[in-house]
Design a protein around this motif. Structure first.
Motif, mmCIF file in Angstrom:
data_model
loop_
_atom_site.group_PDB
_atom_site.id
_atom_site.type_symbol
_atom_site.label_atom_id
_atom_site.label_comp_id
_atom_site.label_asym_id
_atom_site.label_seq_id
_atom_site.Cartn_x
_atom_site.Cartn_y
_atom_site.Cartn_z
ATOM 1 N N LEU A 113 -80.796 5.106 21.699
ATOM 2 C CA LEU A 113 -82.098 5.072 21.034
ATOM 3 C C LEU A 113 -83.125 5.898 21.805
ATOM 4 O O LEU A 113 -83.891 6.672 21.210
ATOM 5 C CB LEU A 113 -82.576 3.631 20.894
ATOM 6 C CG LEU A 113 -81.850 2.782 19.840
ATOM 7 C CD1 LEU A 113 -82.191 1.313 20.004
ATOM 8 C CD2 LEU A 113 -82.199 3.266 18.435
ATOM 9 N N GLN A 132 -82.566 9.533 21.330
ATOM 10 C CA GLN A 132 -82.933 9.961 19.976
ATOM 11 C C GLN A 132 -84.441 9.959 19.744
ATOM 12 O O GLN A 132 -84.907 10.295 18.659
ATOM 13 C CB GLN A 132 -82.255 9.065 18.940
ATOM 14 C CG GLN A 132 -80.738 9.203 18.885
ATOM 15 C CD GLN A 132 -80.090 8.194 17.950
ATOM 16 O OE1 GLN A 132 -80.724 7.220 17.529
ATOM 17 N NE2 GLN A 132 -78.829 8.417 17.629
ATOM 18 N N LYS A 188 -86.305 7.301 19.767
ATOM 19 C CA LYS A 188 -86.686 6.084 19.060
ATOM 20 C C LYS A 188 -87.026 4.976 20.062
ATOM 21 O O LYS A 188 -86.451 4.921 21.152
ATOM 22 C CB LYS A 188 -85.552 5.613 18.156
ATOM 23 C CG LYS A 188 -85.161 6.624 17.079
ATOM 24 C CD LYS A 188 -83.965 6.120 16.275
ATOM 25 C CE LYS A 188 -83.535 7.134 15.227
ATOM 26 N NZ LYS A 188 -82.341 6.677 14.463
#
Length: 379
Positions: free
Chosen positions: A291, A294, A296
């Motif tokens: 995450l 990415q 995020k």
């Protein structure tokens, strides 16, 4: 601009202790560590890009065992924090948790050079037999050696963790631990906890099998009182249910939690309280790193507190402190009186669990013994 505290979770350790249920693992590779700390830096930079360059007065590396990993990894994160946050020179309390047996002179000097100025040492007990039973990797002599290494590197602010209610432990064992630890001048702060059997731990398995001989409730209560009285006699003032300090050496970072000041957590499983939102990061290593890579937010759950929840947190967190809570502070924050908002206060005072002095209420000795019964009234 309001100051925030910064917490960084380091989920690596040499060996998982038998009582530990924190998100941490032994046996991860250097490649795992490199990926993880790069992900932590990505999370920090993403937060700063969204929230701006906030001012921070405390930094805390917890674990796991932060001192188990190479000092370069901690330095990498400290560099990132200094890049993304405003850290007032000479005004920051920067702590790293360390276990005896994982420190070297080189590591200690590296910590000081990167701006760390406080160390929390995981002692737990001065009994080598007790340490072995807990699954600790060190001896009491290792703890004493760690104090010497830290002192030589220039650390003055050193805390030690101590546990009671251990398998086979006696009241005299606890008193011996206190006598040894309080005699050590470098130790300025002591965090002292009773052993809790957490689900899924090695101790939980042994307990369910009837193979863990723990002190009974009455003896554990005696141990708790011995800790409070014994530390007070040696100049360690109890300022929170589980925390004691020589005058002027209280933990500034942990104090943020009890007065509902904002803090931001980075890393696997880290918790935050920022802009009235409580947030917890994901617990799985692969999920966290992916995450963050990415771009995020690696969040498992987030919840914005409503007014009633904030009032409850103000009360039960504040009551953990020996100074208690002041209705004047409550009125300034919420525009009402906690004596009106929580009718239970009168019953708790009548039951001898709380004492009232004007606008201030605090736990009594009996209230400390039965603290959870008090806290549940405000949740």
């Amino acid at each position: 601009m309001e100051n925030v505290g910064i917490y960084v979770h380091v989920p690596f350790c040499q060996q998982k202790c038998r009582y530990c249920d924190f998100p941490s693992w032994a046996g991860l590779s250097e490649a795992d560590a490199r990926r993880y700390f790069e992900a932590v830096c990505l999370e920090i930079r993403a937060f700063a890009a969204e929230q701006g360059r906030l001012s921070a007065r405390t930094v805390y590396f917890g674990g796991g065992t932060p001192s188990y990993v190479a000092a370069d990894h901690i330095g990498q994160v400290m560099d990132c924090i200094q890049e993304c946050f405003e850290l007032p020179e000479g005004a920051v309390e920067a702590t790293i948790e360390a276990n005896p047996g994982t420190l070297t002179g080189e590591k200690c000097r590296a910590y000081r050079s990167m701006g760390l100025n406080r160390v929390s040492l995981g002692l737990q007990t001065t009994s080598d037999e007790g340490l072995k039973a807990l699954g600790r990797i060190h001896t009491y002599a290792d703890f004493e050696s760690s104090l010497e290494l830290l002192g030589s590197a220039g650390f003055e602010n050193i805390s030690a963790d101590l546990m009671f209610g251990l398998p086979g432990q006696t009241l005299e064992d606890v008193r011996r631990d206190l006598a040894r630890l309080t005699a050590l001048e470098p130790v300025k702060h002591i965090s002292c906890y009773s052993l809790k059997i957490e689900e899924g731990t090695a101790f939980d398995t042994l307990y369910r099998q009837g193979k863990l001989a723990l002190p009974d409730e009455a003896l554990e209560r005696q141990m708790q009182h011995a800790v409070i009285d014994g530390l007070a006699e040696k100049g360690f003032e109890q300022y929170e249910i589980s925390n004691f300090a020589r005058k002027g050496w209280e933990s500034r970072h942990n104090s943020l939690y009890w007065v509902m000041k904002p803090y931001v957590g980075f890393g696997l499983g880290a918790a935050s309280y920022y802009k009235e939102e409580r947030r917890t990061n994901v617990m799985a290593m692969g999920d966290y790193c992916t995450l963050a890579e990415q771009g995020k937010a690696p969040v498992l759950e987030a919840h914005t507190l409503d007014v009633q929840e904030k009032k409850g947190d103000f009360m039960f967190l504040g009551l953990r402190r020996m100074c208690g809570v002041n209705d004047a502070d409550y009125r300034r924050q919420f525009g009402s009186s906690f004596f009106e908002d929580f009718e239970e206060i009168g019953n708790l005072v009548a039951a001898g669990l709380l004492t009232r002095e004007g606008p201030v209420i605090r736990l009594t000795t009996k209230g400390q013994d039965l603290a959870n019964q008090v806290f549940v009234a405000f949740v």
